[in-house]
Design a protein around this motif. Structure first.
Motif, PDB file in Angstrom:
ATOM      1  N   HIS A   7      -5.503  -3.615  -9.029  1.00  0.00           N
ATOM      2  CA  HIS A   7      -4.364  -3.770  -9.702  1.00  0.00           C
ATOM      3  C   HIS A   7      -4.108  -5.302  -9.858  1.00  0.00           C
ATOM      4  N   ALA A   8      -2.892  -5.211 -11.892  1.00  0.00           N
ATOM      5  CA  ALA A   8      -2.470  -6.376 -11.849  1.00  0.00           C
ATOM      6  C   ALA A   8      -2.696  -7.388 -11.337  1.00  0.00           C
ATOM      7  N   PHE A  17      -3.020   0.477  -6.707  1.00  0.00           N
ATOM      8  CA  PHE A  17      -2.075   0.590  -5.191  1.00  0.00           C
ATOM      9  C   PHE A  17      -2.098   1.739  -4.174  1.00  0.00           C
ATOM     10  N   LYS A  18      -2.858   2.350  -3.840  1.00  0.00           N
ATOM     11  CA  LYS A  18      -3.087   3.034  -3.521  1.00  0.00           C
ATOM     12  C   LYS A  18      -4.168   3.134  -2.139  1.00  0.00           C
ATOM     13  N   ARG A  19      -4.946   2.468  -2.370  1.00  0.00           N
ATOM     14  CA  ARG A  19      -5.871   1.725  -1.026  1.00  0.00           C
ATOM     15  C   ARG A  19      -6.750   0.727  -2.463  1.00  0.00           C
TER      16      ARG A  19
END
Length: 157
Positions: A7-8, A17-19
């Motif tokens: 993720h940025a 952004f889930k793991r």
């Protein structure tokens, strides 16, 4: 070395952004580096181990092979060995401490007589023998830039 896109805003999280983003260290997945220049290169058949071609003049102007007769066809592979030796010398030996073990090999790669310099297979073989003399710990240790080392020596005294 990330396996998944990150993720940025948080490189340790997956793109959605889930793991956590999966990654490995350079020790577990060492990168490979290649010195290439496709801009002025020629392609030869693999069976042609001694091609004769007009010289291609690269960035190193002191190539001894070109000083006698600039346009005489010759085997370009010894010049490649010299160029790579020059690159290692300028990029690593003149800038970093902890890589002096390469100086003998690089010196041979830049021999004044191209017939006396090793071919690329011999360079690779000698490099592998040099690496065998070091532990994994030593091979993975930081290499200090000479300017950083000078500052550290100054601060230590």
């Amino acid at each position: 070395m990330f396996i998944d896109p990150w993720h940025a805003s948080d490189q340790y999280m997956s793109e959605d952004f889930k793991r956590a983003a999966r990654h490995r260290t350079r020790t577990h997945s060492p990168p490979r580096y290649y010195f290439i220049d496709f801009g002025i290169s020629h392609k030869y058949e693999a069976s042609n181990t001694n091609p004769l071609d007009e010289p291609i003049f690269g960035g190193v102007k002191e190539v001894l092979e070109f000083k006698e007769d600039n346009y005489q066809p010759r085997n370009p592979f010894p010049t490649d060995v010299r160029y790579l030796g020059h690159t290692v010398q300028e990029t690593f030996l003149h800038r970093y401490s902890g890589v002096k073990f390469l100086s003998g090999l690089v010196s041979d790669m830049m021999h004044s007589d191209p017939a006396q310099s090793p071919n690329m297979d011999e360079v690779l073989s000698r490099f592998q023998v040099l690496l065998q003399g070091f532990s994994n710990w030593k091979l993975r240790s930081l290499v200090a830039h000479d300017e950083e080392r000078s500052l550290l020596n100054f601060l230590a005294h």
